[in-house]
Scaffold this motif. Structure first.
Motif, PDB file in Angstrom:
ATOM      1  N   ARG A  11     -10.824   4.736  99.435  1.00 31.00           N
ATOM      2  CA  ARG A  11      -9.923   4.715  98.285  1.00 31.00           C
ATOM      3  C   ARG A  11      -8.515   4.261  98.699  1.00 31.00           C
ATOM      4  O   ARG A  11      -7.875   3.456  98.019  1.00 31.00           O
TER       5      ARG A  11
ATOM      6  N   MET B 191     -12.166   8.960 100.987  1.00 27.89           N
ATOM      7  CA  MET B 191     -10.715   8.900 100.794  1.00 27.89           C
ATOM      8  C   MET B 191     -10.130   7.700 101.540  1.00 27.89           C
ATOM      9  O   MET B 191      -9.200   7.053 101.060  1.00 27.89           O
TER      10      MET B 191
ATOM     11  N   THR C 215     -24.432  16.355  97.847  1.00 25.95           N
ATOM     12  CA  THR C 215     -23.025  16.246  98.249  1.00 25.95           C
ATOM     13  C   THR C 215     -22.476  14.849  97.979  1.00 25.95           C
ATOM     14  O   THR C 215     -21.282  14.712  97.735  1.00 25.95           O
TER      15      THR C 215
ATOM     16  N   VAL D 202     -17.127  12.140  93.110  1.00 23.42           N
ATOM     17  CA  VAL D 202     -16.350  12.646  91.975  1.00 23.42           C
ATOM     18  C   VAL D 202     -15.092  13.371  92.455  1.00 23.42           C
ATOM     19  O   VAL D 202     -14.023  13.239  91.873  1.00 23.42           O
ATOM     20  N   GLN D 203     -15.226  14.118  93.547  1.00 24.03           N
ATOM     21  CA  GLN D 203     -14.058  14.834  94.070  1.00 24.03           C
ATOM     22  C   GLN D 203     -12.980  13.858  94.567  1.00 24.03           C
ATOM     23  O   GLN D 203     -11.814  14.221  94.670  1.00 24.03           O
ATOM     24  N   CYS D 204     -13.370  12.638  94.872  1.00 26.01           N
ATOM     25  CA  CYS D 204     -12.393  11.615  95.264  1.00 26.01           C
ATOM     26  C   CYS D 204     -11.930  10.800  94.062  1.00 26.01           C
ATOM     27  O   CYS D 204     -11.266   9.771  94.235  1.00 26.01           O
ATOM     28  N   GLY D 205     -12.310  11.197  92.882  1.00 30.78           N
ATOM     29  CA  GLY D 205     -11.856  10.485  91.690  1.00 30.78           C
ATOM     30  C   GLY D 205     -12.657   9.234  91.366  1.00 30.78           C
ATOM     31  O   GLY D 205     -12.214   8.391  90.593  1.00 30.78           O
TER      32      GLY D 205
ATOM     33  N   ARG E 253     -24.967  18.253  91.339  1.00 35.01           N
ATOM     34  CA  ARG E 253     -24.590  16.922  91.815  1.00 35.01           C
ATOM     35  C   ARG E 253     -23.176  16.559  91.350  1.00 35.01           C
ATOM     36  O   ARG E 253     -22.240  17.285  91.674  1.00 35.01           O
TER      37      ARG E 253
ATOM     38  N   ALA F 295     -19.939  17.505 104.367  1.00 38.49           N
ATOM     39  CA  ALA F 295     -19.376  17.140 103.066  1.00 38.49           C
ATOM     40  C   ALA F 295     -17.880  16.830 103.173  1.00 38.49           C
ATOM     41  O   ALA F 295     -17.349  15.998 102.441  1.00 38.49           O
ATOM     42  N   HIS F 296     -17.211  17.502 104.095  1.00 38.87           N
ATOM     43  CA  HIS F 296     -15.794  17.220 104.327  1.00 38.87           C
ATOM     44  C   HIS F 296     -15.628  15.850 104.968  1.00 38.87           C
ATOM     45  O   HIS F 296     -14.659  15.133 104.694  1.00 38.87           O
TER      46      HIS F 296
ATOM     47  N   THR G 231      -6.357  12.558  94.358  1.00 40.46           N
ATOM     48  CA  THR G 231      -7.427  11.731  93.798  1.00 40.46           C
ATOM     49  C   THR G 231      -7.947  12.287  92.483  1.00 40.46           C
ATOM     50  O   THR G 231      -8.805  11.706  91.849  1.00 40.46           O
TER      51      THR G 231
ATOM     52  N   GLU H 243     -17.704  13.361 104.392  1.00 34.31           N
ATOM     53  CA  GLU H 243     -17.913  12.425 103.275  1.00 34.31           C
ATOM     54  C   GLU H 243     -16.591  12.208 102.547  1.00 34.31           C
ATOM     55  O   GLU H 243     -16.223  11.075 102.207  1.00 34.31           O
ATOM     56  N   LEU H 244     -15.907  13.310 102.309  1.00 32.52           N
ATOM     57  CA  LEU H 244     -14.619  13.233 101.620  1.00 32.52           C
ATOM     58  C   LEU H 244     -13.652  12.353 102.421  1.00 32.52           C
ATOM     59  O   LEU H 244     -12.943  11.511 101.874  1.00 32.52           O
TER      60      LEU H 244
ATOM     61  N   PRO I 276     -22.911  12.452  95.385  1.00 32.42           N
ATOM     62  CA  PRO I 276     -22.255  12.306  94.077  1.00 32.42           C
ATOM     63  C   PRO I 276     -21.100  13.295  93.891  1.00 32.42           C
ATOM     64  O   PRO I 276     -20.064  12.939  93.304  1.00 32.42           O
ATOM     65  N   ALA I 277     -21.257  14.516  94.395  1.00 34.29           N
ATOM     66  CA  ALA I 277     -20.177  15.505  94.246  1.00 34.29           C
ATOM     67  C   ALA I 277     -18.921  15.042  94.983  1.00 34.29           C
ATOM     68  O   ALA I 277     -17.795  15.191  94.487  1.00 34.29           O
ATOM     69  N   THR I 278     -19.103  14.443  96.156  1.00 30.88           N
ATOM     70  CA  THR I 278     -17.960  13.951  96.923  1.00 30.88           C
ATOM     71  C   THR I 278     -17.273  12.803  96.186  1.00 30.88           C
ATOM     72  O   THR I 278     -16.046  12.763  96.080  1.00 30.88           O
TER      73      THR I 278
ATOM     74  N   VAL J 299     -19.848   7.856  89.430  1.00 31.10           N
ATOM     75  CA  VAL J 299     -21.102   7.656  90.140  1.00 31.10           C
ATOM     76  C   VAL J 299     -22.053   6.806  89.313  1.00 31.10           C
ATOM     77  O   VAL J 299     -22.249   7.046  88.126  1.00 31.10           O
TER      78      VAL J 299
END
Lengths: 445, 521
Positions: free
Chosen positions: B172, B169, B195, B201-204, A318, B161-162, A176, B164-165, B197-199, B207
């Motif tokens: 997505r 995912m 977590t 972004v971590q998923c591409g 964030r 948080a995992h 991703t 959330e990911l 917004p961070a999640t 936000v």
């Protein structure tokens, strides 16, 4: 209900103070159609005794590692855990504390983390380590994402001997984030040829040693080539005890070291919770994911510890954070650090020597069995055996004979049906090894 | 005991607490670092002498000292017990950290988690030898799906948080499968936990923040505005009850709006403990929600983990769940570990092995102990306790938003205006009263936020004492005694720590004093 202190009188008095007629008044914001009118369709409360009975029955349906001759590894390792470890991690003050956000009343957790970080840095031969990740595989995935941040390049090479679960977890996160993973073919071997794939576009090369097949890899030439191309070497390990016997990744030039710490202090737990270790060089520390504990002083000038450099983390940054990670593996890293404190250099080295010695002994025995051949040039406490039958069938047959005789490679990744990973630790007795030998001979004949 | 001739009345004490030679102060024991106690040559574990067989390490043998100190068993015991006594814990008193849900951790859970069929089982043993462990996972799944009214649950995520990911995912993967790969914008309320917004972004994803309305909830008009051009909308991440401790009244409408725009509804389940047994997320239009077993279902926080974040999934998302998962095969259970085994749409693997078994056992034990009736009662008591605190303090502290709250009460710092006392000082003064402070400065939408979550584990008596303490602190703050707040805490094992110094010149590990290092060389 034994966990709930309020009684009906309390509840009535409290509703009175609130000015509510009934508890339903406090749920008035819930849309009418979403309010449950009856209890959910699940059993009602039960006594301690009833639940213990239910759970003991379930527990008895599995074969526990300690009850049979046991030779499984492949990322999770059975070592003897000193009684002191489990006693200490169950102390209320450790077990029932939260993340140490109020350092004045959390020095126990914080100092233990500082000691843990130091132990991990020493073990891996790196400058700094963080306060742990979920497990080795997620630490590996995060390391690859970190390498992209550091190098501003997006190609990652995964060595063929990287644990397939680690590769898969990395692939999932990378997919991703526009990180391209070099195609890999999981097979036994020395992994040296990853050197040929490193180019100027490479962000990082990820090499596990000992690798999933047990082979120990010379990391120094890979590090050298990577650095020539401004790429990072991410070194991976799944068995922390191995680092008591083999050269640290740090002394071989690794930039980031990630690994699984479960082997020290933490039980098998059917795969979790475990504890991810994450270390790197000093200059990369501000790109690290996860919590960090640092030394400081209090208003009286006394040494104390706090969580620090949190501007990397999600609760401050964030969407610009280095990772979304919040929880670490607190209690498991406490278990790791207590076990390591008991061992020390001398104990760890001896434990590693005993593991290696047992593995050498078992490898010689297996090599002498018709239909089995040890494939490794080098190994620590785990090696790969080529069999004359599918390994999955062999382990089932061994299990029927009361031996848990290793992990088929096909369990980790499709293909390689004839390969079996065999691990032996200090917990295996001479009798266990003899039982394995006898059973394997019968199954392979 | 011979007390004759001695006064048993304490003399008016010298309150300066003079220094001691040992550094200890009565039960407050001084504690060094392990590196200052042990040496690399000592060990606290008896192991047999290796026999000295030939090595198969090749040229890779580690030479020289690693530098790890070893401690004998009594030294180890004493070191960690002394350390433990410098920690606050839920077993010591109320731990009212909002959004963290510090409830009682029953020891039955610990006992069950240590049963050999759960704790001493290897994740890659033959499936025929782990049927009990798989059955426990199946039972846990059943409880979670029933409580949520959702058709599937992915157990593997290792923390909130995992989870959330995992949910994002899955969203997505579903969008990509539908040829909707242009949908990459995720709406996140500004009150969201970091977590979220961070999640995203971590998923591409990118936000897009939704502002809050005056009553602390999602501003519906702003949301509609954001959805006017909706071709790029992937979904929304919304906590419910939200981080202000309020139920999102318009949640069903929000779900409809998002679905109407072609997106999916991710619910952050951090506050599910306010809903269990009374509201099912599946009835609110949720597509994915993680459940923090370490909050709602009482697996211990352990000083920061391990957590566990099973994620329930709707019909639209369930085919995209991560590997591995448990399926029933007639009488027995099996694990689907590879895509080729009927999981072609799965978005892949999130971690090694099968997730946090040790947390599954504890959470299921907790749920079965409570049962359907007890879980509902626990939810009600948690909400009752929070409202009792809010009602009992609303005349002296400023409640952030009017009306009743759910499981946590949110105050802002207006009541401290012109006192010279800030939220941080107020929190530190609570330490001296013997309490862990509440969550401070979160959520960000409220100035100087103080978020108090008492949980259902507190008795009325304990709450009354807590309320009395807070009221007296407010009185002291308003009386002009800011100085004592700035000094706080004075009764903790340490005074306030210098966090700026720690960040400016990070010392992240112990190093030998320079003289010692030179001597060793």
């Amino acid at each position: 209900m034994r966990y709930l202190p309020l009684n009906e009188n309390d509840r009535a008095a409290m509703l009175d103070v609130i000015g509510a007629e009934s508890i339903d008044d406090l749920f008035q914001d819930v849309p009418e159609k979403a309010r449950l009118k009856t209890l959910v369709d699940l059993p009602k409360h039960q006594s301690e005794q009833a639940i213990e009975r239910h759970m003991a029955k379930l527990s008895a349906k599995s074969v526990s590692a300690g009850s049979v001759p046991f030779f499984c590894g492949a990322g999770a390792y059975k070592h003897h855990i000193p009684t002191t470890v489990d006693h200490l991690i169950q102390r209320s003050e450790f077990l029932t504390a939260y993340t140490p956000y109020q350092p004045e009343i959390s020095q126990g957790t914080l100092q233990a983390l500082f000691e843990f970080q130091t132990q991990v840095a020493l073990l891996t031969g790196m400058d700094v380590a963080n306060a742990s990740m979920y497990d080795g595989s997620t630490a590996c995935a995060e390391a690859v994402v970190m390498a992209k941040r550091v190098t501003r390049k997006s190609k990652a090479i995964l060595a063929p001997g990287l644990h397939p679960h680690y590769a898969a977890a990395t692939q999932t996160l990378a997919s991703t984030l526009d990180i391209q993973i070099d195609e890999r073919d999981c097979r036994p071997g020395r992994d040296d040829h990853v050197i040929d794939h490193i180019t100027d576009e490479t962000a990082c090369v990820v090499v596990q040693s000992p690798n999933v097949f047990g082979e120990i890899i010379d990391l120094a030439p890979i590090a050298e080539k990577a650095h020539k191309h401004k790429a990072l070497l991410i070194a991976v390990f799944t068995e922390p005890v191995a680092l008591g016997a083999i050269k640290s990744p740090g002394e071989q030039g690794a930039d980031i070291v990630v690994g699984e710490g479960q082997g020290l202090g933490v039980g098998l737990n059917f795969g979790g919770p475990h504890v991810g270790l994450f270390a790197c060089t000093k200059k990369l520390v501000r790109q690290m994911p996860g919590r960090l504990c640092g030394e400081t002083v209090d208003a009286n000038g006394e040494r104390g510890f706090v969580l620090t450099l949190s501007t990397r983390e999600q609760h401050i940054r964030r969407e610009k954070a280095t990772s979304n990670i919040c929880t670490n593996s607190g209690l498991c890293c406490l278990a790791f650090t207590i076990h390591m404190s008991l061992l020390g250099d001398a104990g760890l080295k001896r434990l590693a020597a005993l593991n290696h010695e047992a593995a050498c002994h078992l490898a010689d025995i297996i090599d002498g069995i018709d239909g089995a051949e040890v494939m490794n040039e080098t190994f620590f406490n785990e090696f790969t055996v080529k069999l004359n039958k599918p390994a999955a069938e062999v382990v089932e047959a061994l299990a029927e004979k009361g031996v848990l005789g290793g992990v088929p490679v096909s369990r980790l990744t499709e293909g390689n049906e004839d390969l079996l990973l065999v691990c032996v630790t200090e917990t295996a007795s001479e009798d266990d090894i003899h039982a394995f030998e006898t059973a394997l001979k019968e199954v392979l004949s | 005991m011979k007390n004759e001739g001695r006064s048993t009345t304490p003399v008016a004490a010298n309150m300066n607490r003079p220094d001691t030679v040992s550094g200890s102060k009565g039960l407050e024991q001084a504690v060094k670092l392990i590196f200052e106690v042990g040496t690399p040559r000592r060990t606290g574990i008896d192991l047999p002498e290796p026999k000295g067989r030939a090595s198969r390490l090749g040229s890779h043998e580690r030479k020289g000292e690693i530098g790890l100190p070893g401690l004998s068993e009594p030294e180890t015991m004493r070191h960690y017990v002394r350390l433990s006594q410098k920690n606050y814990a839920i077993d010591l008193g109320i731990y009212p950290l909002g959004s963290c849900t510090m409830k009682h951790n029953p020891r039955l859970n610990e006992k069950v988690a240590r049963m050999p069929g759960f704790a001493d089982v290897h994740p890659l043993q033959p499936i025929s030898t782990v049927q009990g462990a798989l059955e426990l996972m199946e039972q846990l799944s059943h409880w979670l799906m029933t409580l949520c009214n959702m058709p599937a649950v992915a157990l593997t995520p290792k923390a909130g948080a995992h989870g959330e990911l995992c949910g994002m995912m899955a969203i997505r993967a579903r969008l990509d499968a539908d040829g909707q790969s242009q949908r990459r914008r995720v709406l996140v309320p500004e009150s969201a936990h970091g977590t979220n917004p961070a999640t995203a972004v971590q998923c591409g994803f990118t936000v897009d923040e939704i502002p809050a309305s005056g009553d602390g909830r999602v501003n519906l008009d702003a949301l509609r505005e954001k959805l006017k051009e909706s071709d790029d909308v992937a979904g929304i991440m919304l906590t419910n009850p939200n981080t202000c401790g309020l139920f999102e009244r318009d949640i069903v409408e929000i779900a409809d709006l998002i679905h109407g725009a072609g997106g999916y509804f991710y619910c952050d389940g951090a506050n599910f403990n306010a809903l269990v047994g009374r509201v099912r997320p599946g009835d609110l239009g949720v597509d994915a929600m993680h459940i923090n077993l370490h909050k709602t279902f009482s697996t211990p926080h352990g000083g920061g983990g391990p957590g566990s974040g099973p994620t329930v999934l709707s019909d639209a998302l369930k085919d995209f769940a991560p590997l591995p998962f448990v399926v029933r095969d007639g009488e027995s259970l099996k694990l689907v570990e590879h895509e080729g085994e009927g999981a072609e749409a799965s978005f892949g693997r999130m971690c090694a092995f099968h997730g946090q078994m040790g947390m599954y056992t504890r959470a299921l034990t907790y749920m079965m102990s409570h049962g359907s009736d007890g879980l509902k009662q626990a939810t009600e008591d948690a909400v009752l306790n929070a409202n009792y605190i809010q009602a009992s303090l609303s005349d002296v502290m400023t409640v952030a938003f009017e009306g009743t709250c759910m499981h946590e009460a949110l105050f802002d710092d207006r009541f401290l205006k012109d006192t010279g006392v800030e939220t941080l000082d107020f929190a530190k003064a609570m330490i001296d009263e013997g309490y862990h402070p509440m969550t401070m400065y979160f959520p960000l939408v409220v100035h100087g936020a103080m978020l108090i979550e008492p949980t259902e584990s507190e008795s009325k008596g304990e709450l009354d004492r807590f309320i009395l303490s807070l009221r007296s602190l407010v009185e002291r703050a308003k009386s002009g005694d800011a100085e004592s707040f700035k000094q706080a805490p004075v009764y903790a094992p340490m005074r306030r720590l210098d966090e700026t110094r720690a960040a400016r010149n990070p010392i992240l590990r112990w190093t030998p004093p320079t003289g010692e290092a030179e001597a060793a060389e």
